[in-house]
Design a protein around this motif. Sequence first.
Motif, PDB file in Angstrom:
ATOM      1  N   ARG A 162       1.584  11.286 -10.377  1.00  0.00           N
ATOM      2  CA  ARG A 162       0.660  12.339 -10.463  1.00  0.00           C
ATOM      3  C   ARG A 162       2.220  13.735 -10.583  1.00  0.00           C
ATOM      4  O   ARG A 162       1.197  15.295 -10.882  1.00  0.00           O
ATOM      5  CB  ARG A 162      -0.362  12.476  -9.141  1.00  0.00           C
ATOM      6  CG  ARG A 162      -0.949  11.803  -8.856  1.00  0.00           C
ATOM      7  CD  ARG A 162      -1.801  12.090  -7.438  1.00  0.00           C
ATOM      8  NE  ARG A 162      -3.029  10.863  -8.049  1.00  0.00           N
ATOM      9  CZ  ARG A 162      -3.417  11.163  -6.657  1.00  0.00           C
ATOM     10  NH1 ARG A 162      -3.092  10.973  -5.532  1.00  0.00           N
ATOM     11  NH2 ARG A 162      -5.272  10.595  -7.211  1.00  0.00           N
ATOM     12  N   THR A 215       2.667   1.403  -3.443  1.00  0.00           N
ATOM     13  CA  THR A 215       1.908   2.146  -4.559  1.00  0.00           C
ATOM     14  C   THR A 215       0.875   3.469  -4.132  1.00  0.00           C
ATOM     15  O   THR A 215       1.066   4.335  -4.550  1.00  0.00           O
ATOM     16  CB  THR A 215       0.330   0.996  -3.833  1.00  0.00           C
ATOM     17  OG1 THR A 215       0.589   0.212  -4.417  1.00  0.00           O
ATOM     18  CG2 THR A 215      -0.513   1.393  -5.793  1.00  0.00           C
ATOM     19  N   GLN A 216       1.878   4.054  -3.421  1.00  0.00           N
ATOM     20  CA  GLN A 216       1.021   4.835  -2.538  1.00  0.00           C
ATOM     21  C   GLN A 216       1.908   6.105  -3.145  1.00  0.00           C
ATOM     22  O   GLN A 216       1.550   7.126  -3.583  1.00  0.00           O
ATOM     23  CB  GLN A 216      -0.012   5.717  -0.872  1.00  0.00           C
ATOM     24  CG  GLN A 216      -0.752   4.808  -1.205  1.00  0.00           C
ATOM     25  CD  GLN A 216      -0.898   5.115   0.589  1.00  0.00           C
ATOM     26  OE1 GLN A 216       0.029   5.568   1.370  1.00  0.00           O
ATOM     27  NE2 GLN A 216      -2.639   4.787   1.672  1.00  0.00           N
ATOM     28  N   TYR A 268      -2.023  -0.985  -7.275  1.00  0.00           N
ATOM     29  CA  TYR A 268      -1.954  -1.613  -5.973  1.00  0.00           C
ATOM     30  C   TYR A 268      -2.040  -3.457  -6.463  1.00  0.00           C
ATOM     31  O   TYR A 268      -1.440  -4.104  -5.981  1.00  0.00           O
ATOM     32  CB  TYR A 268      -3.167  -1.620  -5.048  1.00  0.00           C
ATOM     33  CG  TYR A 268      -3.141  -2.791  -4.210  1.00  0.00           C
ATOM     34  CD1 TYR A 268      -2.443  -2.646  -2.922  1.00  0.00           C
ATOM     35  CD2 TYR A 268      -3.784  -3.066  -3.640  1.00  0.00           C
ATOM     36  CE1 TYR A 268      -2.091  -3.316  -1.923  1.00  0.00           C
ATOM     37  CE2 TYR A 268      -4.402  -4.061  -3.041  1.00  0.00           C
ATOM     38  CZ  TYR A 268      -3.001  -4.171  -2.018  1.00  0.00           C
ATOM     39  OH  TYR A 268      -2.665  -5.270  -1.016  1.00  0.00           O
ATOM     40  N   TYR A 285      -4.901   4.292  -8.239  1.00  0.00           N
ATOM     41  CA  TYR A 285      -4.610   3.302  -7.408  1.00  0.00           C
ATOM     42  C   TYR A 285      -4.560   1.883  -7.347  1.00  0.00           C
ATOM     43  O   TYR A 285      -3.633   1.188  -6.744  1.00  0.00           O
ATOM     44  CB  TYR A 285      -4.436   4.046  -6.094  1.00  0.00           C
ATOM     45  CG  TYR A 285      -3.993   3.305  -5.013  1.00  0.00           C
ATOM     46  CD1 TYR A 285      -2.914   3.645  -4.005  1.00  0.00           C
ATOM     47  CD2 TYR A 285      -5.203   2.624  -3.983  1.00  0.00           C
ATOM     48  CE1 TYR A 285      -2.817   2.960  -2.798  1.00  0.00           C
ATOM     49  CE2 TYR A 285      -4.887   1.758  -3.201  1.00  0.00           C
ATOM     50  CZ  TYR A 285      -3.791   1.979  -2.460  1.00  0.00           C
ATOM     51  OH  TYR A 285      -3.351   1.356  -0.896  1.00  0.00           O
ATOM     52  N   ASP A 286      -5.793   1.623  -7.663  1.00  0.00           N
ATOM     53  CA  ASP A 286      -6.376  -0.108  -7.298  1.00  0.00           C
ATOM     54  C   ASP A 286      -5.651  -0.427  -8.466  1.00  0.00           C
ATOM     55  O   ASP A 286      -5.832  -1.421  -8.264  1.00  0.00           O
ATOM     56  CB  ASP A 286      -7.774   0.532  -7.819  1.00  0.00           C
ATOM     57  CG  ASP A 286      -8.902   0.991  -6.402  1.00  0.00           C
ATOM     58  OD1 ASP A 286      -7.703   0.974  -5.277  1.00  0.00           O
ATOM     59  OD2 ASP A 286      -9.659   0.970  -6.997  1.00  0.00           O
ATOM     60  N   GLU A 329       1.116  -0.865   0.024  1.00  0.00           N
ATOM     61  CA  GLU A 329       0.265   0.180  -0.198  1.00  0.00           C
ATOM     62  C   GLU A 329       0.476   1.203   0.066  1.00  0.00           C
ATOM     63  O   GLU A 329       0.840   2.349  -0.698  1.00  0.00           O
ATOM     64  CB  GLU A 329      -0.916  -0.126   0.970  1.00  0.00           C
ATOM     65  CG  GLU A 329      -1.970  -1.294   1.169  1.00  0.00           C
ATOM     66  CD  GLU A 329      -2.795  -1.281   2.259  1.00  0.00           C
ATOM     67  OE1 GLU A 329      -2.593  -0.534   3.573  1.00  0.00           O
ATOM     68  OE2 GLU A 329      -3.661  -1.647   2.476  1.00  0.00           O
ATOM     69  N   GLN A 330       1.468   1.342   1.414  1.00  0.00           N
ATOM     70  CA  GLN A 330       3.158   2.097   0.609  1.00  0.00           C
ATOM     71  C   GLN A 330       3.331   3.096  -0.562  1.00  0.00           C
ATOM     72  O   GLN A 330       3.945   3.705  -0.801  1.00  0.00           O
ATOM     73  CB  GLN A 330       3.614   2.410   2.031  1.00  0.00           C
ATOM     74  CG  GLN A 330       3.136   2.076   3.904  1.00  0.00           C
ATOM     75  CD  GLN A 330       4.024   1.758   4.497  1.00  0.00           C
ATOM     76  OE1 GLN A 330       5.537   2.074   4.455  1.00  0.00           O
ATOM     77  NE2 GLN A 330       3.803   2.317   6.187  1.00  0.00           N
ATOM     78  N   GLU A 341      -8.474   8.743 -10.451  1.00  0.00           N
ATOM     79  CA  GLU A 341      -8.770   8.289  -8.790  1.00  0.00           C
ATOM     80  C   GLU A 341      -8.345   6.545  -9.575  1.00  0.00           C
ATOM     81  O   GLU A 341      -8.714   6.473  -8.047  1.00  0.00           O
ATOM     82  CB  GLU A 341     -10.295   8.313  -8.664  1.00  0.00           C
ATOM     83  CG  GLU A 341     -10.088   9.467  -8.015  1.00  0.00           C
ATOM     84  CD  GLU A 341      -9.375  10.262  -7.623  1.00  0.00           C
ATOM     85  OE1 GLU A 341      -8.938   9.543  -6.546  1.00  0.00           O
ATOM     86  OE2 GLU A 341      -8.966  11.619  -7.548  1.00  0.00           O
ATOM     87  N   VAL A 360       2.012   6.515  -7.273  1.00  0.00           N
ATOM     88  CA  VAL A 360       0.650   7.172  -7.543  1.00  0.00           C
ATOM     89  C   VAL A 360       1.234   8.541  -7.688  1.00  0.00           C
ATOM     90  O   VAL A 360       0.861   9.680  -8.074  1.00  0.00           O
ATOM     91  CB  VAL A 360      -0.425   7.185  -6.599  1.00  0.00           C
ATOM     92  CG1 VAL A 360      -1.987   8.087  -7.209  1.00  0.00           C
ATOM     93  CG2 VAL A 360      -1.297   5.562  -7.474  1.00  0.00           C
ATOM     94  N   GLN A 361       1.941   9.567  -6.154  1.00  0.00           N
ATOM     95  CA  GLN A 361       2.393  11.135  -5.490  1.00  0.00           C
ATOM     96  C   GLN A 361       3.244  11.027  -7.277  1.00  0.00           C
ATOM     97  O   GLN A 361       3.033  11.904  -7.792  1.00  0.00           O
ATOM     98  CB  GLN A 361       2.908  10.918  -4.365  1.00  0.00           C
ATOM     99  CG  GLN A 361       3.714  12.299  -3.869  1.00  0.00           C
ATOM    100  CD  GLN A 361       2.400  12.851  -4.097  1.00  0.00           C
ATOM    101  OE1 GLN A 361       0.618  12.479  -3.562  1.00  0.00           O
ATOM    102  NE2 GLN A 361       2.047  14.351  -4.222  1.00  0.00           N
TER     103      GLN A 361
END
Length: 275
Positions: A85, A77-78, A100, A96-97, A74-75, A93, A81-82
Amino acid sequence: MNYKAVKVFNNNVILAEEEDGKQVVLISKGIGFGVKKGEQITAEGDDKKVFYILDENVNAGEIKRLSYDIEKVEQVTQGIVQIAREKLDITSEKLYDALYDHISFAIERLKMGLPIDNPFIGEISIMCNKEYEVAENAASLIKEQMDVDIGDAEKGFIALHLYSARRNKHINVAMKSARVFKQAVIMVENRFNRTFNTNSSACKSFLMSLNRLVDVSAKQKPLEMPIKQHVKLYMYEYDEVAQAIARMIKSELGVEFSEDAKAFLAVNICKFIQM
């Protein structure tokens, strides 16, 4: 083949039993989602992998190595994504999914020792060059936080997800474009009886030129090739291949090349086979 769930490790990995009691490990994207112990599972299709446990002493506790730290995924992937962006201005939106699910499944495959193959890696690195740069950042992040080397093939798949999100298109559309680019190279190879390494500078140069022509043609920007008639007359063998590739691109991607764009493509083909 039907199986009975013995233990669900995560959404993608299940310990199961066959009708005769033999234990197997089932791996497939989403196969464990919502499944409870004792439920019947059907595992069919090319995307589903079945691994037989040959050693009777192996138990569920020992198979836990197939699992992974969900919080770390999760970390990671976040973080990816950051970066996406910031560097690619992606606002989707759904990114992320999608990332992941893909990254967690890829890590499971790699921990199982299953190779990840990507036949379009050369084409993707050119077609999605900005996204591929971010995918390389993603690979570094995964290596740093999870001690897993995802390899170039997986970088290519991450780049495709980013490419898809950036253009708000389904990933299958991006994959189709990569396949079309690969087919263009094959058409040149077949016509001139040559074989090219997609990592070679000549192939990369050709793919970059083709990518620009597709982009310009898709946006219907005007192109002018002052010597296009000379190309048809004196470079006819290259022009023939260019015409064939243009027809294939129109059929597969819906992008139509002007006669000027085809002439540019013919010249690029000439350069390609001589470099």
